[in-house]
Design a protein around this motif. Structure first.
Motif, mmCIF file in Angstrom:
data_model
loop_
_atom_site.group_PDB
_atom_site.id
_atom_site.type_symbol
_atom_site.label_atom_id
_atom_site.label_comp_id
_atom_site.label_asym_id
_atom_site.label_seq_id
_atom_site.Cartn_x
_atom_site.Cartn_y
_atom_site.Cartn_z
ATOM 1 N N ALA A 129 28.402 82.524 55.974
ATOM 2 C CA ALA A 129 27.430 82.388 57.065
ATOM 3 C C ALA A 129 26.820 80.991 57.078
ATOM 4 N N GLU A 130 26.510 80.479 55.887
ATOM 5 C CA GLU A 130 25.922 79.137 55.789
ATOM 6 C C GLU A 130 26.919 78.075 56.265
ATOM 7 N N ARG A 131 28.181 78.219 55.845
ATOM 8 C CA ARG A 131 29.214 77.249 56.232
ATOM 9 C C ARG A 131 29.448 77.296 57.740
ATOM 10 N N ARG A 132 29.458 78.511 58.289
ATOM 11 C CA ARG A 132 29.662 78.659 59.723
ATOM 12 C C ARG A 132 28.532 77.960 60.494
ATOM 13 N N THR A 133 27.297 78.127 60.014
ATOM 14 C CA THR A 133 26.149 77.464 60.642
ATOM 15 C C THR A 133 26.292 75.950 60.557
ATOM 16 N N GLN A 134 26.740 75.453 59.386
ATOM 17 C CA GLN A 134 26.934 74.004 59.234
ATOM 18 C C GLN A 134 27.984 73.481 60.214
ATOM 19 N N LEU A 139 29.284 70.582 65.102
ATOM 20 C CA LEU A 139 29.968 70.586 66.396
ATOM 21 C C LEU A 139 29.013 70.197 67.522
ATOM 22 N N GLN A 140 27.768 70.669 67.439
ATOM 23 C CA GLN A 140 26.766 70.351 68.461
ATOM 24 C C GLN A 140 26.417 68.863 68.498
ATOM 25 N N GLN A 141 26.656 68.154 67.397
ATOM 26 C CA GLN A 141 26.336 66.723 67.336
ATOM 27 C C GLN A 141 27.423 65.844 67.954
ATOM 28 N N GLU A 145 32.584 65.629 75.419
ATOM 29 C CA GLU A 145 34.020 65.630 75.705
ATOM 30 C C GLU A 145 34.848 65.992 74.455
ATOM 31 N N GLN A 146 34.371 65.608 73.268
ATOM 32 C CA GLN A 146 35.067 65.974 72.032
ATOM 33 C C GLN A 146 34.799 67.443 71.698
ATOM 34 N N GLN A 147 33.568 67.881 71.917
ATOM 35 C CA GLN A 147 33.205 69.278 71.709
ATOM 36 C C GLN A 147 34.110 70.183 72.544
ATOM 37 N N GLN A 148 34.278 69.814 73.805
ATOM 38 C CA GLN A 148 35.053 70.625 74.747
ATOM 39 C C GLN A 148 36.491 70.834 74.261
ATOM 40 N N VAL A 149 37.178 69.733 73.879
ATOM 41 C CA VAL A 149 38.587 69.880 73.497
ATOM 42 C C VAL A 149 38.737 70.624 72.169
ATOM 43 N N LYS A 184 34.854 63.081 63.036
ATOM 44 C CA LYS A 184 33.389 63.127 63.016
ATOM 45 C C LYS A 184 32.887 64.419 62.367
ATOM 46 N N LEU A 185 33.572 65.535 62.643
ATOM 47 C CA LEU A 185 33.182 66.802 62.017
ATOM 48 C C LEU A 185 33.316 66.712 60.501
ATOM 49 N N ARG A 186 34.462 66.176 60.046
ATOM 50 C CA ARG A 186 34.667 66.038 58.602
ATOM 51 C C ARG A 186 33.566 65.202 57.983
#
Length: 197
Positions: A129-134, A139-141, A145-149, A184-186
């Protein structure tokens, strides 16, 4: 499946593509991607078995080609051989990562626990749950256009071509946005894991 570079003409063409990629020609990268993405995916799938991991291997391989094309030496290896050496290295990296993450990552990748051997323990559930929240926060940051794809690829299961067709974007743009978004996510997740230590 036999790679396209088995004839001398194709080998010369691919050496030319590498020279263009070294000069940051995105259309040359797209041509090489179209020739080899599927076979690299298949090779990765034999070892990894996960769609997401295999897609990331393919993206990692072509991101590395983009960064290091100027160092490719046709005297040392054919283009397909070079690509498969990169792919093998990325697959081994992923296998080591999967071993390190163990059951928690497996559960995050497959949130419906119906097909796993045993349900996660309460502490594993909390970690998941914690990892999913992270992941969702990271992703929200991202730029929209990157979020969408990334959402279309990972949550809807669309291929890069399907995303391009649905959005009207060029395939190269979709590939670039996915690659940049994943990088960026990594970075964000790596920074967050260090902050929490």
């Amino acid at each position: 499946m036999i790679p396209a570079s088995t004839t001398p003409d194709n080998r010369c063409d691919e050496i030319h593509l590498m020279k263009r990629i070294a000069q940051q020609d995105q259309s040359a990268l797209s041509q090489l991607y179209d020739r080899y993405a599927r076979v690299i995916y298949s090779v990765a799938h034999k070892s990894l078995g996960s769609v997401e991991e295999c897609e990331e291997v393919v993206l990692d391989v072509f991101a590395q080609v983009w960064r290091t094309a100027s160092r490719y030496d046709p005297a040392r290896s054919r283009v397909d051989t070079w690509l498969f050496m990169i792919a093998r290295s990325r697959v081994l990296d992923r296998l080591r990562g999967v071993q390190r993450r163990g059951k928690v990552t497996e559960a995050v990748m497959a949130p419906d626990f119906s097909h796993t051997q045993a349900p996660p323990s309460p502490s594993e559930h909390a970690e998941i749950a914690e990892r999913r929240t992270q992941v969702l926060n990271a992703l929200q940051q991202l730029p929209p256009e990157q979020q969408q794809v990334l959402e279309m690829s990972y949550y809807q299961g669309l291929t890069q071509r399907e995303i391009a067709a649905q959005t009207g974007m060029a395939l190269g743009t979709v590939k670039t946005r996915i690659r940049l978004g994943l990088e960026k996510l990594r970075s964000a997740l790596h920074a967050e894991s260090w902050d929490s230590v």
